[in-house]
Design a protein around this motif. Structure first.
Motif, PDB file in Angstrom:
ATOM      1  N   ARG B 161      -7.151 -28.756  21.575  1.00 17.20           N
ATOM      2  CA  ARG B 161      -8.582 -28.571  21.303  1.00 17.20           C
ATOM      3  C   ARG B 161      -8.800 -27.271  20.543  1.00 17.20           C
ATOM      4  N   GLN B 162      -9.817 -27.328  19.674  1.00 17.97           N
ATOM      5  CA  GLN B 162     -10.148 -26.140  18.905  1.00 17.97           C
ATOM      6  C   GLN B 162     -10.984 -25.196  19.759  1.00 17.97           C
ATOM      7  N   VAL B 163     -10.545 -23.953  19.847  1.00 21.97           N
ATOM      8  CA  VAL B 163     -11.327 -22.930  20.545  1.00 21.97           C
ATOM      9  C   VAL B 163     -11.417 -21.712  19.637  1.00 21.97           C
ATOM     10  N   GLY B 165     -10.535 -18.736  17.864  1.00 22.05           N
ATOM     11  CA  GLY B 165      -9.281 -18.020  17.605  1.00 22.05           C
ATOM     12  C   GLY B 165      -8.009 -18.833  17.755  1.00 22.05           C
ATOM     13  N   GLY B 166      -8.084 -20.116  18.040  1.00 24.40           N
ATOM     14  CA  GLY B 166      -6.835 -20.863  18.150  1.00 24.40           C
ATOM     15  C   GLY B 166      -6.999 -22.300  18.597  1.00 24.40           C
ATOM     16  N   LEU B 167      -5.844 -22.861  18.955  1.00 23.99           N
ATOM     17  CA  LEU B 167      -5.791 -24.246  19.420  1.00 23.99           C
ATOM     18  C   LEU B 167      -5.141 -24.212  20.795  1.00 23.99           C
ATOM     19  N   GLU B 168      -5.773 -24.868  21.785  1.00 26.41           N
ATOM     20  CA  GLU B 168      -5.191 -24.919  23.131  1.00 26.41           C
ATOM     21  C   GLU B 168      -4.666 -26.318  23.395  1.00 26.41           C
ATOM     22  N   LEU B 169      -3.376 -26.406  23.719  1.00 27.08           N
ATOM     23  CA  LEU B 169      -2.768 -27.702  23.974  1.00 27.08           C
ATOM     24  C   LEU B 169      -2.654 -27.966  25.463  1.00 27.08           C
ATOM     25  N   PHE B 170      -2.976 -29.208  25.833  1.00 27.80           N
ATOM     26  CA  PHE B 170      -2.911 -29.638  27.228  1.00 27.80           C
ATOM     27  C   PHE B 170      -2.194 -30.975  27.315  1.00 27.80           C
TER      28      PHE B 170
END
Ligand SMILES: Cc1cc2nc3c(=O)[nH]c(=O)nc-3n(C[C@H](O)[C@H](O)[C@H](O)COP(=O)(O)OP(=O)(O)OC[C@H]3O[C@@H](n4cnc5c(N)ncnc54)[C@H](O)[C@@H]3O)c2cc1C
Lengths: 330, 259
Positions: B161-163, B165-170
């Protein structure tokens, strides 16, 4: 105090609240005062710095509800929502407000579903009618404003960043911190990794007070350096139109507009952008809009406070020089 | 794998939108309707999942009046297998939570492994329905996803997901819900063959009574819609670029004090 306004804390992931939190606390403070209600902060984090807590108190939070646990970062809706919903069931807040940030816009939506109450997302104004809160929010690509009200409390809302006046800080206040017990549900999603974006050294697009934006008029990716140089002088973020993004000149996260980011800076400078309705949808609540375009008929001039008819390749470097002179004078 | 895609029919942004005689609604005469652009990313992603896995079903679902059937047809023309149209005057004036309750009821009937939708609909711009559906179902969800990959055994999906300052992967166990962000893919255009074929595909109509929801009402009410107050006319500067630049910076500093 029952019936308080709860403000969800958006932090910098280092344990300190961000400026948007001061905006949410500021507006909540003004509305709560009209109703004789209190203001409290709600913070879920893996680390809360001591000066971060003091900051929340200074911005007017009479109490901080704090859950501090490694399991709370990064944000996961299925973990956060039950925590706050349970306390809301006991404390009966009158309102729960967050900011339009990546986590809070989802979190508040989930919370509304869990509590079975209405949600007004992306609000740009509030008013009271007969003791009832009415929120104003842009709809239909910002062409209309919708006034909405809730059937019951808590009034759940997210506030557009940069629109509301920040709370005045009173450093003499000290925080009353409550640390309710935390139970983390098992199962659900697991965090894998975070991929950082390349650092630009410029502020985040949605939070920046000044945004310099470029469109197809820039002719190619290499020319964005002109905007970056201007942004450097102004401490601004650099945005782009969809045409520039779709051409591959800038990554998607820089796109401003209906299918990009919604921004509301103090000053927006659009360069070589025609001003299509979908672009306006993302920036029309900017306080001051400037446009540089060589076509005097460009639609962006219709909403610009200042329109500069000219070639951006000449005008932008000159603007940079003028702003630089101004900064040097102080 | 069965994938459900939640879509919404919305006015094309390019059309003019006016407030109707009832100030809580827009005047729908002359409006061109489209599938909300973010939902197209969701449809495209569902079709790619089916193609990649070599099997599966893509079911597209909407809540709306009669005309919303056209939006379902567009999705069927892109390649979705069938449509479900929840069409009942009882749901008129639905807020996000009511819409989410209706859609969650459809999902409970259909039992898909994955639900996709757009990050927000471009009419009311609430961006809440996806997360609310997930909450009502007790599912994990991830908003604003830029990428996803389903494990070969179909047990979980890795999504980013786009947040700020970056991309968080789950890793999310299935079933779960994802909302699509621009940049995840390039939606395909329907082919002529697809458009012809869409006419033969099933669109099932559901009424409130079919969903067993009992009494439902919106929790958020629109009081009024208003046209945007006009911006005061701006100052247009022309002539020598140097003079323009100097004048703009002076005005920003001295007249309106933003810099
Ligand atoms: C569903 C949908 C969603 C969309 N979402 C978005 C969105 O989120 N954001 C968005 O921006 N667009 C969006 N669009 C696209 C939008 O309609 C326009 O196509 C786009 O904004 C145009 O970008 P532009 O102004 O950079 O390019 P153009 O329209 O090509 O305009 C370029 C401008 O640059 C000027 N110019 C050229 N050279 C110079 C020069 N040397 N000096 C000064 N000026 C110069 C020209 O006069 C012109 O006005 C969307 C479209 C659709 C259909």
């Amino acid at each position: 105090m029952a019936g308080a306004f709860w403000c969800l804390v958006e932090d910098d992931r280092q344990g300190r609240p961000k400026k948007v939190t001061a905006e949410v606390l500021g507006e909540a403070g003004r509305r709560a005062k009209e109703l004789g209600a209190g203001v409290e902060a709600v913070w879920l984090t893996d680390q809360a710095a001591e000066d971060g807590l003091r900051q929340l108190a200074a911005w007017g939070a009479a109490r901080v509800w704090l859950w501090e646990d490694a399991a709370l970062a990064p944000y996961r809706g299925e973990v956060w929502a039950p925590v706050v919903a349970e306390l809301a069931g006991k404390e009966a807040p009158r309102a729960i407000w967050g900011a339009v940030t990546s986590r809070q816009r989802e979190f508040v939506a989930r919370l509304a579903a869990r509590l079975g109450v209405g949600l007004a997302a992306d609000c740009v104004g509030f008013g009271l009618t007969d003791g009832q809160l009415v929120a104003t929010r842009p709809v239909y690509a910002g062409k209309l404003l919708s006034k909405v009200r809730w059937k019951r409390t808590p009034w759940l809302a997210t506030l557009r960043p940069n629109v509301f006046r920040v709370a005045e800080a009173d450093e003499s206040r000290t925080p009353a911190v409550e640390r309710p017990a935390l139970s983390v549900p098992q199962g659900g999603s697991t965090f894998v990794e975070r991929r950082e974006e390349a650092q630009t050294g410029l502020p985040e697009l949605t939070e920046a007070e000044i945004v310099v934006s470029g469109g197809r008029g820039l002719k190619g990716p290499e020319n964005f350096v002109l905007l970056e140089e201007l942004a450097q002088v102004l401490g601004a973020a650099v945005g782009a139109s969809r045409a520039a993004v779709d051409a591959g000149w800038r990554p998607h996260r820089f796109q401003v507009g209906q299918t990009g980011r919604t921004i509301s800076p103090k000053l927006y400078i659009g360069c070589g952008i025609s001003g299509a309705i979908q672009h306006l949808a993302g920036m029309r609540t900017s306080k001051v809009i400037c446009a540089v375009n060589k076509d005097p008929e460009a639609p962006i001039f219709k909403i610009a406070d200042f329109g500069l008819v000219g070639d951006l390749f000449e005008v932008v470097p000159l603007l940079r020089e003028e702003f630089k002179k101004l900064k040097e004078k102080g | 794998m069965k994938v459900l895609v939640l879509i919404k029919q919305v006015p094309d942004t390019a059309t003019q939108v006016k407030v109707s005689a009832d100030p809580r609604r827009i005047d729908t005469t002359g409006i061109t309707w489209i599938v909300s652009p973010y939902d197209e990313f969701a449809i495209e992603e569902a079709l790619r999942i089916k193609e990649k896995r070599g099997q599966g079903e893509v079911v597209t679902v909407t809540l709306g009046p009669d005309r919303a059937k056209e939006a379902l047809r567009s999705c069927l023309a892109m390649g979705a297998d069938r449509g479900i149209h929840v069409n009942d005057p009882a749901f008129e004036g639905a807020d996000t939570l009511l819409a989410a309750r209706v859609l969650a009821a459809v999902i409970t009937r259909e039992q898909p492994q994955l639900v996709l939708t757009g990050r927000q609909a471009i009419d009311d711009d609430m961006g809440a329905v996806g997360a609310q559906v997930a909450e009502l179902l007790g599912w994990p969800c991830l908003s604003w996803i830029m990428e996803e990959a389903i494990a070969d055994d179909g047990s979980k999906v890795r999504a980013g997901r786009q947040v700020e300052g970056g991309l968080e992967l789950f890793d999310l166990p299935l079933p779960c819900l994802l909302t699509a962000q621009k940049g995840i893919n390039e939606p395909r255009y329907p082919t002529l063959k697809g458009i012809m074929g869409a006419k033969k595909k099933e669109i099932k109509e559901l009424k409130a009574a079919d969903l067993g929801l009992g009494e439902v009402a919106p929790e958020l009410e629109v009081v009024t819609l208003e046209a945007l107050p006009p911006r005061p006319p701006g100052r247009i500067l022309t002539g020598d670029p140097k003079d323009m630049a100097r004048e703009l910076v002076r005005a920003l500093r001295e007249d309106i004090k933003v810099v």
